[in-house]
Design a protein around this motif. Structure first.
Motif, PDB file in Angstrom:
ATOM      1  N   SER A 101      11.293  -6.886   6.199  1.00  0.00           N
ATOM      2  CA  SER A 101      11.038  -6.401   7.562  1.00  0.00           C
ATOM      3  C   SER A 101      11.935  -7.057   8.608  1.00  0.00           C
ATOM      4  N   ASP A 102      12.588  -8.150   8.214  1.00  0.00           N
ATOM      5  CA  ASP A 102      13.365  -8.939   9.167  1.00  0.00           C
ATOM      6  C   ASP A 102      12.509  -9.386  10.346  1.00  0.00           C
ATOM      7  N   GLY A 103      11.221  -9.412  10.141  1.00  0.00           N
ATOM      8  CA  GLY A 103      10.327  -9.841  11.200  1.00  0.00           C
ATOM      9  C   GLY A 103      10.391  -8.918  12.406  1.00  0.00           C
ATOM     10  N   ASN A 104      10.944  -7.749  12.187  1.00  0.00           N
ATOM     11  CA  ASN A 104      11.142  -6.790  13.263  1.00  0.00           C
ATOM     12  C   ASN A 104       9.961  -5.834  13.292  1.00  0.00           C
ATOM     13  N   SER A 105       9.302  -5.769  14.421  1.00  0.00           N
ATOM     14  CA  SER A 105       8.037  -5.051  14.412  1.00  0.00           C
ATOM     15  C   SER A 105       8.194  -3.549  14.198  1.00  0.00           C
ATOM     16  N   ARG A 106       9.310  -3.008  14.591  1.00  0.00           N
ATOM     17  CA  ARG A 106       9.514  -1.587  14.328  1.00  0.00           C
ATOM     18  C   ARG A 106       9.611  -1.352  12.821  1.00  0.00           C
ATOM     19  N   LYS A 107      10.377  -2.202  12.176  1.00  0.00           N
ATOM     20  CA  LYS A 107      10.507  -2.066  10.727  1.00  0.00           C
ATOM     21  C   LYS A 107       9.181  -2.310  10.019  1.00  0.00           C
ATOM     22  N   VAL A 111       7.620   0.336   7.487  1.00  0.00           N
ATOM     23  CA  VAL A 111       7.386  -0.121   6.141  1.00  0.00           C
ATOM     24  C   VAL A 111       5.903   0.005   5.774  1.00  0.00           C
ATOM     25  N   LEU A 112       5.058  -0.335   6.704  1.00  0.00           N
ATOM     26  CA  LEU A 112       3.622  -0.216   6.462  1.00  0.00           C
ATOM     27  C   LEU A 112       3.266   1.231   6.156  1.00  0.00           C
ATOM     28  N   ASN A 113       3.867   2.140   6.901  1.00  0.00           N
ATOM     29  CA  ASN A 113       3.554   3.542   6.662  1.00  0.00           C
ATOM     30  C   ASN A 113       4.011   4.033   5.299  1.00  0.00           C
ATOM     31  N   THR A 114       5.178   3.592   4.862  1.00  0.00           N
ATOM     32  CA  THR A 114       5.565   4.073   3.538  1.00  0.00           C
ATOM     33  C   THR A 114       4.676   3.441   2.472  1.00  0.00           C
TER      34      THR A 114
ATOM     35  N   ASP B  87      18.027  -2.985   0.881  1.00  0.00           N
ATOM     36  CA  ASP B  87      18.535  -2.310   2.070  1.00  0.00           C
ATOM     37  C   ASP B  87      19.083  -0.923   1.763  1.00  0.00           C
ATOM     38  N   VAL B  88      19.853  -0.798   0.697  1.00  0.00           N
ATOM     39  CA  VAL B  88      20.345   0.564   0.464  1.00  0.00           C
ATOM     40  C   VAL B  88      19.268   1.440  -0.142  1.00  0.00           C
ATOM     41  N   ALA B  89      18.329   0.848  -0.843  1.00  0.00           N
ATOM     42  CA  ALA B  89      17.210   1.640  -1.337  1.00  0.00           C
ATOM     43  C   ALA B  89      16.486   2.272  -0.146  1.00  0.00           C
ATOM     44  N   THR B  90      16.185   1.453   0.818  1.00  0.00           N
ATOM     45  CA  THR B  90      15.512   1.941   2.027  1.00  0.00           C
ATOM     46  C   THR B  90      16.328   3.054   2.678  1.00  0.00           C
ATOM     47  N   ASN B  95      11.750   3.046  -2.620  1.00  0.00           N
ATOM     48  CA  ASN B  95      11.102   1.752  -2.527  1.00  0.00           C
ATOM     49  C   ASN B  95      11.352   1.001  -3.817  1.00  0.00           C
ATOM     50  N   ILE B  96      11.156  -0.287  -3.715  1.00  0.00           N
ATOM     51  CA  ILE B  96      11.476  -1.178  -4.813  1.00  0.00           C
ATOM     52  C   ILE B  96      10.222  -1.822  -5.400  1.00  0.00           C
ATOM     53  N   ILE B  97      10.066  -1.737  -6.706  1.00  0.00           N
ATOM     54  CA  ILE B  97       9.031  -2.548  -7.345  1.00  0.00           C
ATOM     55  C   ILE B  97       9.748  -3.727  -7.967  1.00  0.00           C
ATOM     56  N   LEU B  98       9.371  -4.908  -7.525  1.00  0.00           N
ATOM     57  CA  LEU B  98      10.069  -6.125  -7.932  1.00  0.00           C
ATOM     58  C   LEU B  98       9.310  -6.815  -9.056  1.00  0.00           C
TER      59      LEU B  98
END
Lengths: 333, 333
Positions: A101-107, A111-114, B87-90, B95-98
DNA sequence: CTGAAAGCGCTAACAA
DNA sequence: TTGTTAGCGCTTTCAG
């Protein structure tokens, strides 16, 4: 002849039982006669049948996967937590979907939605400040969530971490004992509660307890990078600090090297104590004295906590506080 | 009144269209009249409808998730790759399962199976040796796979990495130029092709080119930890080496500190060059000269490669070799 | 202990 | 441009 994926139906036919029975043996349901079970197992083996987790997820409404929101996998603090999370997830048969998320609230929100779209059974959030929008999205969703190594000042969510304020207090007390009167407080953004609220409070408290006046000049707010720490040295000098508590290990390594590259002797002329006791503390010279946190365990306990939530078990305390410690190495007297 | 999950069917009813139409607008299919699209979109908004990715996955046989097998997220080399991958997956809506494997082939296999059960659309494998069983499982599955920052000596799979042999050659050449005659080769397990085959070959080749006889005593096989490197110093001394090439940065940091803690001056008395140019190389003192690899890019390119495979696009070359470089810092003369 | 049957929520022909 | 209709592969009542 096109070889199609073999399904539970194929197994049922070959074993001469119903799909339901196959499903039962696959899921370890005890209500199956041993001979039947054996027969089914043989067919499964022979056909090399593997249950389709997606179909299972749709039918059962449980995906056995949990989402993990991490600021950056590349940061050793978070990746250490992540390792603990993954290990106990595996232990409980869950898989992890990892999202940076890079600590970025938009991301974070996207991300939460996906994650929610993928129907994860639970979420582990790492990050240092929960934006109000994220907070409301969390609150709206029925999906359980726990914060790992992160703190929510509104204590709305389950969370596992150490007592950051007390830990900093202890670290600063040590510096005070060595006669330091001007101790720099160096951390990431103060708007993050972990820094601006808890750690800073601990710092102020121990100062007050020792009759030392708080001086805002000694507060250094920066980002979490090594480079930021390295660049900070001149400012630290102007503030006439003789020691520093640092909120992040990479940052501390930067401060350490910045000081040394400027010719100052650590710990003789300047003392440093850091907060996370990650590998880095032992890689630099002198080795960094540090608050110790059980990073792996914080991750592990968070995930364990989440499994309970997913099973709708009752949890006594919303917050679990793990013990911290202090290890003296060579960056302090 | 129980509030149930709202589905495509609800949207269809409210918007007075068929499920198919809703599906079309959700998937951006152009064959929808603008007015209809608008109407559907409004209902989606009003009902706060979110497509269920699991159902979608079952129906379409595409999950838009890829599995990532990583030895250990906590290792900066791999986590750097992972970040590029994610990043490129996004970027491509995956999505990534790690899954952490610890480079353990039993775990790799078990992890592969759960990934396959989850119907991932593709797999990225990181790891330094592919056991024959893993190899055969990979080969059997129809799921595309690419190796990131790892090398398969049988060149069976798509893979992206640098030319390890040539890079080591260049690093050793530099050491040779400084007059070193006895250069230690320090790496992880030699049974891993990356070490025992490629890197070692580069080392031998440049030695031969310079008329220096290969001495097995100078080969140090250990694991990838900082600690292992630190412990190695006495052995290096007995081997009378005056310099070392190291295959891993943490390991190199260990060697560096082991030497310095024993009182030797680097680079005056002993030179070191390492292989991955991760953050650590700048955190230690003296800073480590290193082969440079575009770690993030290797991850990114691997994932991009995988997207092509998943789209069944033709790929010209099975192996993509990214450029490496060499950065001189202070651990070499 | 076992089977029949109804979905889970969505996509993808195929028609219209 | 839109709707109908089968499934996708599995779980889960409900009967028996």
């Amino acid at each position: 002849m096109e070889k199609h994926t073999i399904t539970i139906y194929d197994v049922a036919r070959e074993a001469d039982v119903s799909m339901a029975t196959v499903s039962r043996v696959v899921n370890g349901n005890p209500n199956v006669k041993p001979t039947t079970r054996k027969k089914v197992l043989e067919v499964i083996e022979r056909l090399d049948y593997r249950p389709n987790a997606v179909a299972r997820g749709l039918a059962s409404k449980r995906t056995t996967t949990v989402g993990v929101i991490i600021p950056n996998v590349t940061n050793i603090y978070f990746s250490s937590l992540a390792r603990g999370i993954d290990d106990v997830a595996t232990m409980y048969k869950y898989n992890i979907i990892l999202e940076n998320s890079d600590g970025n609230s938009r991301k974070e929100i996207s991300v939460l939605n996906t994650l929610l779209a993928k129907q994860v059974d639970g979420i582990i959030y790492m990050g240092n400040s929960i934006s109000s929008e994220l907070r409301s999205q969390f609150a709206h969703s029925k999906t359980p969530i726990v914060l790992a190594g992160s703190i929510d000042d509104q204590e709305e969510f389950g969370s596992v971490h150490i007592d950051y304020a007390a830990a900093i207090e202890e670290a600063v007390a040590d510096l005070l004992n060595h006669g330091n009167q001007r101790i720099a407080f160096i951390s990431g953004p103060l708007k993050e509660p972990i820094n601006g609220k808890y750690r800073l409070a601990g710092y102020k408290k121990i100062l007050a307890k020792n009759g030392i006046e708080f001086d805002p000049e000694l507060i250094f707010e920066t980002d979490y990078s090594y480079h930021a720490g390295e660049m900070l040295w001149p400012a630290i000098v102007s503030a006439k600090a003789t020691a520093a508590v640092v909120g992040d290990d990479e940052l501390a390594a930067g401060v350490l090297n910045g000081a040394q590259d400027a010719g100052v002797k650590v710990p003789q002329d300047f003392e440093i104590v850091t907060s996370n006791n990650s590998k880095i503390t032992e890689i630099v010279r002198p080795k960094l004295s540090s608050i110790t946190q059980p990073l792996y365990d914080i991750g592990a306990v968070s995930m364990r906590y989440l499994t309970k939530l997913m099973n709708k078990e009752e949890i006594a305390e919303k917050t679990v506080e793990l013990p911290y410690g202090f290890i003296k190495r060579s960056s302090t007297k």
